[in-house]
Design an enzyme around this catalytic site. Sequence first.
Site, PDB file in Angstrom:
ATOM      1  CG  ASP A  41      -1.810  -1.197   1.313  1.00  0.00           C
ATOM      2  OD1 ASP A  41      -2.039  -1.835   0.272  1.00  0.00           O
ATOM      3  OD2 ASP A  41      -2.268  -1.520   2.428  1.00  0.00           O
TER       4      ASP A  41
ATOM      5  NE  ARG B 256     -16.910  -6.109 -24.049  1.00  0.00           N
ATOM      6  CZ  ARG B 256     -16.757  -7.420 -24.088  1.00  0.00           C
ATOM      7  NH1 ARG B 256     -15.607  -7.980 -23.733  1.00  0.00           N
ATOM      8  NH2 ARG B 256     -17.754  -8.191 -24.484  1.00  0.00           N
TER       9      ARG B 256
ATOM     10  N   GLY C 286      -4.709  -1.343  -1.961  1.00  0.00           N
ATOM     11  CA  GLY C 286      -4.093  -0.115  -1.431  1.00  0.00           C
ATOM     12  C   GLY C 286      -4.668   0.331  -0.107  1.00  0.00           C
ATOM     13  CG  HIS C 287      -6.106  -0.391   4.129  1.00  0.00           C
ATOM     14  ND1 HIS C 287      -7.078  -1.328   4.344  1.00  0.00           N
ATOM     15  CD2 HIS C 287      -5.993   0.298   5.285  1.00  0.00           C
ATOM     16  CE1 HIS C 287      -7.541  -1.203   5.575  1.00  0.00           C
ATOM     17  NE2 HIS C 287      -6.895  -0.224   6.165  1.00  0.00           N
TER      18      HIS C 287
HETATM   19  O1  F6P Z   1      -2.338  -4.063   3.419  1.00  0.00           O
HETATM   20  C1  F6P Z   1      -2.179  -4.875   2.314  1.00  0.00           C
HETATM   21  C2  F6P Z   1      -3.505  -5.268   1.754  1.00  0.00           C
HETATM   22  O2  F6P Z   1      -3.271  -6.104   0.638  1.00  0.00           O
HETATM   23  C3  F6P Z   1      -4.438  -4.125   1.387  1.00  0.00           C
HETATM   24  O3  F6P Z   1      -4.105  -3.536   0.159  1.00  0.00           O
HETATM   25  C4  F6P Z   1      -5.779  -4.805   1.407  1.00  0.00           C
HETATM   26  O4  F6P Z   1      -6.793  -3.878   1.730  1.00  0.00           O
HETATM   27  C5  F6P Z   1      -5.631  -5.818   2.509  1.00  0.00           C
HETATM   28  O5  F6P Z   1      -4.251  -6.034   2.678  1.00  0.00           O
HETATM   29  C6  F6P Z   1      -6.299  -7.147   2.234  1.00  0.00           C
HETATM   30  O6  F6P Z   1      -6.157  -7.933   3.360  1.00  0.00           O
HETATM   31  P1  F6P Z   1      -6.462  -9.502   3.468  1.00  0.00           P
HETATM   32  O7  F6P Z   1      -5.365 -10.235   2.747  1.00  0.00           O
HETATM   33  O8  F6P Z   1      -6.423  -9.753   4.926  1.00  0.00           O
HETATM   34  O9  F6P Z   1      -7.780  -9.715   2.826  1.00  0.00           O
END
Ligand code: F6P
Length: 365
Positions: A137, A172, A180-181
């Site tokens: 992220d 399309r 990226g959270h």
């Molecule tokens: O923090 C890394 C990340 O891949 C984020 O981008 C995403 O929101 C989250 O982890 C997904 O987490 P998990 O693997 O627990 O579903």
Amino acid sequence: MATKTKTIGILTSGGDCPGLNAAIRGVAKAALQQGTKVIGVLDGFRGLVENRTMALEDKDVSGILTHGGTFLGSSRDKPHKMSMGGKIMDMTEVAVANAKKNHIDCLVCLGGNGTQKNAMRLHEAGLDVLTLPKTIDNDVAMTEITFGFDSSMAIATEAIDRLHTTASSHHRAIVCEIMGHKAGWLALGAGIAGGADVILIPEIPYDLDCVVEHLMARRHHNKRFSIIAVAEGAVSKKDAQNGKKKKEPLQKEKDGVVLIEEPVASRVAREIQQAAGIEVRFTSLGHVQRGGTPTATDRLLCTRLGTKAGELLAEGTYNVMVGVRGDECVAVPLADVAGKTKLVPPDHAWLKTAALVDTCIGEKF
Ligand code: F6P
């Protein structure tokens, strides 16, 4: 100079990413060379609480530079709120006691924002720690870059490249969801590198009318395909005004049933299709972005961060994160990192870059 650190523990915590093994190798090789004993803690903070460890020798960290994932295992468990036999318990003291039982002078924690906070809590409970900034992220404060980001950006960029050819063949619009959270670094970086026509990030709630106008203008100019790179945390201006969070959890539990939320890409595709009346498809890249071998840039970064950690351990500098500043790897106080998030600032140069190649960022720039 004799090392000031006799024994270290090393753990990987939070979501995995390419480069973790390279970073473990960097720390362990540098530490072993100076005569420090290295203990691998399995499955993140849970392994520390459950005292699951393994002694690491040079042969254990040889040949892992290019391997994806983490051979130590990872988890999202937090010592102060850990599920133990169905109950949520504060296991901080147990974690610290186990570290001491293993004669660990300093616990090296490789992780993202959650890990920085958890390491800080252990420090406050009496354990010396040192951290490395890991996450695809790129949202850890006090470092210009986190490891894992470059590899993930390369994967997302390749995905956008591949979507381009099929979008172009079928005339399309294709929406591509990028992780990226709550931060837009990955979508913005991969979007620019892949030449996306629209990039939507959480830091800039998007105006659907502006996006549709841009897509229609492309059609008008005989560009009959479009790629929309959307960060998983992107939210429309309308939803933001109604108080919708930038990143809703993908899984929600309701009455004991786990509900999987609609991917953001699907929502955006539906919104565009309804508003513009054009044919739209969507793809959510998901955990593909976290898998496989690290890029050369990440391997180099992980080795630099890991060996810098080795130097700091030798001189007895603890309770810091090794961050990147310019060409240097530097120690920054963990207290300045924990609890903070590095988002894309509204005046960031990459946003200007995107605008200058006529990429719509969801609002007038
Ligand atoms: O923090 C890394 C990340 O891949 C984020 O981008 C995403 O929101 C989250 O982890 C997904 O987490 P998990 O693997 O627990 O579903």
